[in-house]
Design a protein around this motif. Structure first.
Motif, PDB file in Angstrom:
ATOM      1  N   SER A  84       0.829  -1.203   0.000  1.00  0.00           N
ATOM      2  CA  SER A  84       0.000   0.000   0.000  1.00  0.00           C
ATOM      3  C   SER A  84       0.866   1.256   0.000  1.00  0.00           C
ATOM      4  CB  SER A  84      -0.951   0.008   1.201  1.00  0.00           C
ATOM      5  OG  SER A  84      -0.237   0.105   2.422  1.00  0.00           O
ATOM      6  N   GLU A  85       2.024   1.199   0.663  1.00  0.00           N
ATOM      7  CA  GLU A  85       2.933   2.346   0.666  1.00  0.00           C
ATOM      8  C   GLU A  85       3.504   2.594  -0.732  1.00  0.00           C
ATOM      9  OE1 GLU A  85       5.727   1.075   3.587  1.00  0.00           O
ATOM     10  OE2 GLU A  85       4.160   0.852   5.105  1.00  0.00           O
ATOM     11  N   LEU A  86       3.940   1.517  -1.383  1.00  0.00           N
ATOM     12  CA  LEU A  86       4.477   1.652  -2.737  1.00  0.00           C
ATOM     13  C   LEU A  86       3.399   2.095  -3.716  1.00  0.00           C
ATOM     14  CD1 LEU A  86       6.761  -1.509  -2.896  1.00  0.00           C
ATOM     15  CD2 LEU A  86       7.497   0.877  -2.764  1.00  0.00           C
ATOM     16  N   GLU A  87       2.185   1.602  -3.530  1.00  0.00           N
ATOM     17  CA  GLU A  87       1.071   2.001  -4.384  1.00  0.00           C
ATOM     18  C   GLU A  87       0.821   3.498  -4.259  1.00  0.00           C
ATOM     19  OE1 GLU A  87      -3.265   0.058  -5.282  1.00  0.00           O
ATOM     20  OE2 GLU A  87      -2.812   0.584  -3.194  1.00  0.00           O
ATOM     21  N   GLN A  95      -8.875   6.149  -4.225  1.00  0.00           N
ATOM     22  CA  GLN A  95     -10.131   6.212  -3.483  1.00  0.00           C
ATOM     23  C   GLN A  95      -9.900   6.136  -1.966  1.00  0.00           C
ATOM     24  OE1 GLN A  95     -12.758   3.238  -5.201  1.00  0.00           O
ATOM     25  NE2 GLN A  95     -13.042   4.439  -7.055  1.00  0.00           N
ATOM     26  N   VAL A  96      -8.927   6.933  -1.511  1.00  0.00           N
ATOM     27  CA  VAL A  96      -8.676   7.107  -0.083  1.00  0.00           C
ATOM     28  C   VAL A  96      -8.568   8.601   0.177  1.00  0.00           C
ATOM     29  CG1 VAL A  96      -7.521   4.868   0.149  1.00  0.00           C
ATOM     30  CG2 VAL A  96      -6.167   6.916  -0.384  1.00  0.00           C
ATOM     31  N   THR A  97      -8.343   8.976   1.412  1.00  0.00           N
ATOM     32  CA  THR A  97      -8.205  10.394   1.743  1.00  0.00           C
ATOM     33  C   THR A  97      -6.768  10.858   1.492  1.00  0.00           C
ATOM     34  OG1 THR A  97      -7.566   9.980   4.043  1.00  0.00           O
ATOM     35  CG2 THR A  97      -9.950  10.135   3.543  1.00  0.00           C
ATOM     36  N   PRO A  98      -6.565  12.154   1.249  1.00  0.00           N
ATOM     37  CA  PRO A  98      -5.190  12.662   1.126  1.00  0.00           C
ATOM     38  C   PRO A  98      -4.358  12.379   2.372  1.00  0.00           C
ATOM     39  CG  PRO A  98      -6.744  14.272   0.259  1.00  0.00           C
ATOM     40  CD  PRO A  98      -7.566  13.194   0.909  1.00  0.00           C
ATOM     41  N   GLY A  99      -5.008  12.399   3.525  1.00  0.00           N
ATOM     42  CA  GLY A  99      -4.282  12.084   4.755  1.00  0.00           C
ATOM     43  C   GLY A  99      -3.736  10.671   4.752  1.00  0.00           C
ATOM     44  N   ALA A 100      -4.503   9.728   4.194  1.00  0.00           N
ATOM     45  CA  ALA A 100      -4.033   8.340   4.114  1.00  0.00           C
ATOM     46  C   ALA A 100      -2.823   8.239   3.201  1.00  0.00           C
ATOM     47  CB  ALA A 100      -5.156   7.439   3.620  1.00  0.00           C
ATOM     48  N   ILE A 101      -2.831   8.999   2.112  1.00  0.00           N
ATOM     49  CA  ILE A 101      -1.679   9.004   1.206  1.00  0.00           C
ATOM     50  C   ILE A 101      -0.448   9.535   1.929  1.00  0.00           C
ATOM     51  CG2 ILE A 101      -0.739  10.025  -0.891  1.00  0.00           C
ATOM     52  CD1 ILE A 101      -2.740   7.890  -1.503  1.00  0.00           C
ATOM     53  N   THR A 102      -0.622  10.620   2.667  1.00  0.00           N
ATOM     54  CA  THR A 102       0.493  11.201   3.418  1.00  0.00           C
ATOM     55  C   THR A 102       1.056  10.206   4.418  1.00  0.00           C
ATOM     56  OG1 THR A 102      -0.448  13.425   3.183  1.00  0.00           O
ATOM     57  CG2 THR A 102       1.182  13.093   4.924  1.00  0.00           C
ATOM     58  N   ARG A 103       0.173   9.516   5.152  1.00  0.00           N
ATOM     59  CA  ARG A 103       0.632   8.539   6.154  1.00  0.00           C
ATOM     60  C   ARG A 103       1.392   7.396   5.498  1.00  0.00           C
ATOM     61  NH1 ARG A 103      -4.413   9.916   8.280  1.00  0.00           N
ATOM     62  NH2 ARG A 103      -5.431   8.122   7.303  1.00  0.00           N
ATOM     63  N   ARG A 104       0.905   6.931   4.371  1.00  0.00           N
ATOM     64  CA  ARG A 104       1.597   5.824   3.692  1.00  0.00           C
ATOM     65  C   ARG A 104       2.985   6.239   3.226  1.00  0.00           C
ATOM     66  NH1 ARG A 104      -3.181   3.118  -0.114  1.00  0.00           N
ATOM     67  NH2 ARG A 104      -4.693   2.818   1.554  1.00  0.00           N
ATOM     68  N   LEU A 105       3.106   7.448   2.686  1.00  0.00           N
ATOM     69  CA  LEU A 105       4.422   7.900   2.248  1.00  0.00           C
ATOM     70  C   LEU A 105       5.352   8.103   3.441  1.00  0.00           C
ATOM     71  CD1 LEU A 105       6.277   8.807  -0.051  1.00  0.00           C
ATOM     72  CD2 LEU A 105       5.445  11.136   0.320  1.00  0.00           C
ATOM     73  N   ASN A 106       4.839   8.681   4.509  1.00  0.00           N
ATOM     74  CA  ASN A 106       5.667   8.871   5.702  1.00  0.00           C
ATOM     75  C   ASN A 106       6.158   7.540   6.245  1.00  0.00           C
ATOM     76  OD1 ASN A 106       5.305  11.626   5.577  1.00  0.00           O
ATOM     77  ND2 ASN A 106       3.650  11.683   7.087  1.00  0.00           N
ATOM     78  N   GLY A 139       1.003  13.561  -9.726  1.00  0.00           N
ATOM     79  CA  GLY A 139       1.584  14.860  -9.445  1.00  0.00           C
ATOM     80  C   GLY A 139       1.139  15.557  -8.175  1.00  0.00           C
ATOM     81  N   SER A 140       0.249  14.931  -7.387  1.00  0.00           N
ATOM     82  CA  SER A 140      -0.179  15.546  -6.137  1.00  0.00           C
ATOM     83  C   SER A 140      -0.758  14.492  -5.215  1.00  0.00           C
ATOM     84  CB  SER A 140      -1.220  16.644  -6.389  1.00  0.00           C
ATOM     85  OG  SER A 140      -2.477  16.079  -6.716  1.00  0.00           O
ATOM     86  N   PHE A 141      -0.793  14.809  -3.922  1.00  0.00           N
ATOM     87  CA  PHE A 141      -1.377  13.896  -2.945  1.00  0.00           C
ATOM     88  C   PHE A 141      -2.884  13.784  -3.165  1.00  0.00           C
ATOM     89  CE2 PHE A 141       2.706  14.537  -1.322  1.00  0.00           C
ATOM     90  CZ  PHE A 141       2.960  13.691  -0.247  1.00  0.00           C
ATOM     91  N   THR A 142      -3.508  14.904  -3.519  1.00  0.00           N
ATOM     92  CA  THR A 142      -4.960  14.898  -3.712  1.00  0.00           C
ATOM     93  C   THR A 142      -5.349  14.016  -4.894  1.00  0.00           C
ATOM     94  OG1 THR A 142      -5.145  17.113  -2.784  1.00  0.00           O
ATOM     95  CG2 THR A 142      -6.981  16.342  -4.143  1.00  0.00           C
ATOM     96  N   ALA A 143      -4.631  14.167  -6.012  1.00  0.00           N
ATOM     97  CA  ALA A 143      -4.934  13.357  -7.190  1.00  0.00           C
ATOM     98  C   ALA A 143      -4.646  11.886  -6.932  1.00  0.00           C
ATOM     99  CB  ALA A 143      -4.135  13.855  -8.385  1.00  0.00           C
ATOM    100  N   ALA A 144      -3.573  11.604  -6.192  1.00  0.00           N
ATOM    101  CA  ALA A 144      -3.260  10.211  -5.852  1.00  0.00           C
ATOM    102  C   ALA A 144      -4.357   9.610  -4.976  1.00  0.00           C
ATOM    103  CB  ALA A 144      -1.916  10.141  -5.135  1.00  0.00           C
ATOM    104  N   ALA A 145      -4.855  10.404  -4.032  1.00  0.00           N
ATOM    105  CA  ALA A 145      -5.935   9.925  -3.171  1.00  0.00           C
ATOM    106  C   ALA A 145      -7.196   9.642  -3.969  1.00  0.00           C
ATOM    107  CB  ALA A 145      -6.221  10.955  -2.074  1.00  0.00           C
ATOM    108  N   ARG A 146      -7.495  10.519  -4.912  1.00  0.00           N
ATOM    109  CA  ARG A 146      -8.668  10.311  -5.758  1.00  0.00           C
ATOM    110  C   ARG A 146      -8.526   9.029  -6.579  1.00  0.00           C
ATOM    111  NH1 ARG A 146      -9.093  15.189  -7.816  1.00  0.00           N
ATOM    112  NH2 ARG A 146      -7.639  14.786  -9.496  1.00  0.00           N
ATOM    113  N   GLN A 147      -7.334   8.783  -7.091  1.00  0.00           N
ATOM    114  CA  GLN A 147      -7.107   7.587  -7.895  1.00  0.00           C
ATOM    115  C   GLN A 147      -7.267   6.323  -7.056  1.00  0.00           C
ATOM    116  OE1 GLN A 147      -6.652   7.009 -11.043  1.00  0.00           O
ATOM    117  NE2 GLN A 147      -6.170   4.837 -10.845  1.00  0.00           N
TER     118      GLN A 147
END
Length: 308
Positions: A7-10, A29-40, A19-27
């Motif tokens: 999930s982190e690599l995804e 289907q999670v929240t931008p916060g979840a994307i940030t946590r996975r990258l961290n 190109g952005s956390f928001t667009a990645a979250a939309r793709q």
């Protein structure tokens, strides 16, 4: 651990692709916060910073570049395998972001999208109209329709139709100004110019083995094709355009073809999408639907011939 790393690599891949956390979250289907946590979590796992973040842009660090170069091929295979397995048991789903040219999209895409959405209830659409060649990967698009020469080697292209380029004018204009018999006669006419053509106001003609490049002039130009069609309908001059843009006007006689014995180079109409080992089902469904809707011969050629 493996599931968490996946999930982190995804998330890392989605950020880079869109190109952005928001667009990645939309793709995903999670929240931008979840994307940030996975990258961290991924950065903590590796003990290295992978991305430089600012309010304006994202960029890979040196460690990020090396890591992505190593992991990207394996990640592409994993993601593709997951998509293939999912697609065996599921209908196409998710948001589909598409960039389409303004005239073509208005005439041949938008009218058919309700039928597409009825056929695929799991898909939602975000359609952006733009005659410029937008950066699909940087802007987070899944696919685009492009007309003319293709140059971005990062994209996969599939030709869905072809259209002729022709000269048209209104009967009223030709009655007032006379019909040009040869390309050189255009110097005495008002020529309507589309400014997003990459070349200068010079039109290229072919007949047999002869090729002519003729500079043209006129007092009206625009960066959007439909107003130029309207200007031609109202007697404003001679327009170089694609047959798909004026099919109904030609069939009705409101516009007529000028110098039909001189050919302009035909242009391809393509569906393009970011190069990946596996094409997502939602993209495949959209391209297949467009091909089905346009048909062979293309719907605009059938209209001109009186069969549409």
């Amino acid at each position: 651990m493996i599931g968490g790393l996946y999930s982190e690599l995804e998330a890392f891949e989605a950020i880079l692709q869109h190109g952005s956390f928001t667009a990645a979250a939309r793709q995903l289907q999670v929240t931008p916060g979840a994307i940030t946590r996975r990258l961290n979590t991924l950065e903590a796992r590796l003990g290295a910073k992978l991305l430089n973040r600012s309010t304006r842009r994202l960029s890979l660090t040196e460690s990020g570049r090396h890591y992505y170069a190593e992991v990207a091929p394996a990640l592409a295979q994993i993601l593709a395998a997951g998509e293939r397995v999912h697609d065996l048991s599921a209908q196409p789903r998710g948001e589909l972001r598409v960039s389409v040219p303004m005239n073509f999209g208005r005439l041949y895409v938008i009218p058919h999208l309700p039928a597409f959405l009825d056929r695929y209830p799991g898909i939602s659409l975000d359609v952006q109209f733009d005659d410029r060649f937008v950066d699909l990967i940087g802007a987070g698009f899944d696919a685009a329709i492009r007309i003319g020469a293709l140059s971005d080697s990062r994209l996969v292209a599939r030709q869905i139709a072809e259209t002729r380029r022709i000269l048209v004018a209104s009967p009223d204009y030709l009655h007032r100004r006379g019909a040009p018999a040869a390309p050189a006669d255009l110097i005495d006419h008002d020529c309507l110019h589309y400014t997003l053509f990459r070349d200068a106001p010079t039109w290229e003609f072919q007949r047999d083995r002869e090729t002519l490049r003729v500079p043209v002039r006129g007092r009206l130009k625009a960066n959007y094709g439909m107003p130029l069609v309207d200007a031609a309908l109202h007697g404003g001059g001679i327009l170089q355009t694609a047959t798909f843009a004026v099919a109904r006007e030609l069939a009705s006689g409101e516009l007529v073809e000028v110098m039909p014995d001189w050919c302009l180079l035909p242009i391809g109409i393509y569906a393009v999408y970011p190069g990946r080992e596996y094409r997502p089902r939602k993209v495949e469904a959209f391209i297949d639907f467009l091909e089905e809707t346009i048909g062979r011969p293309a719907v605009w050629d059938r209209v001109i011939a009186g069969d549409g």
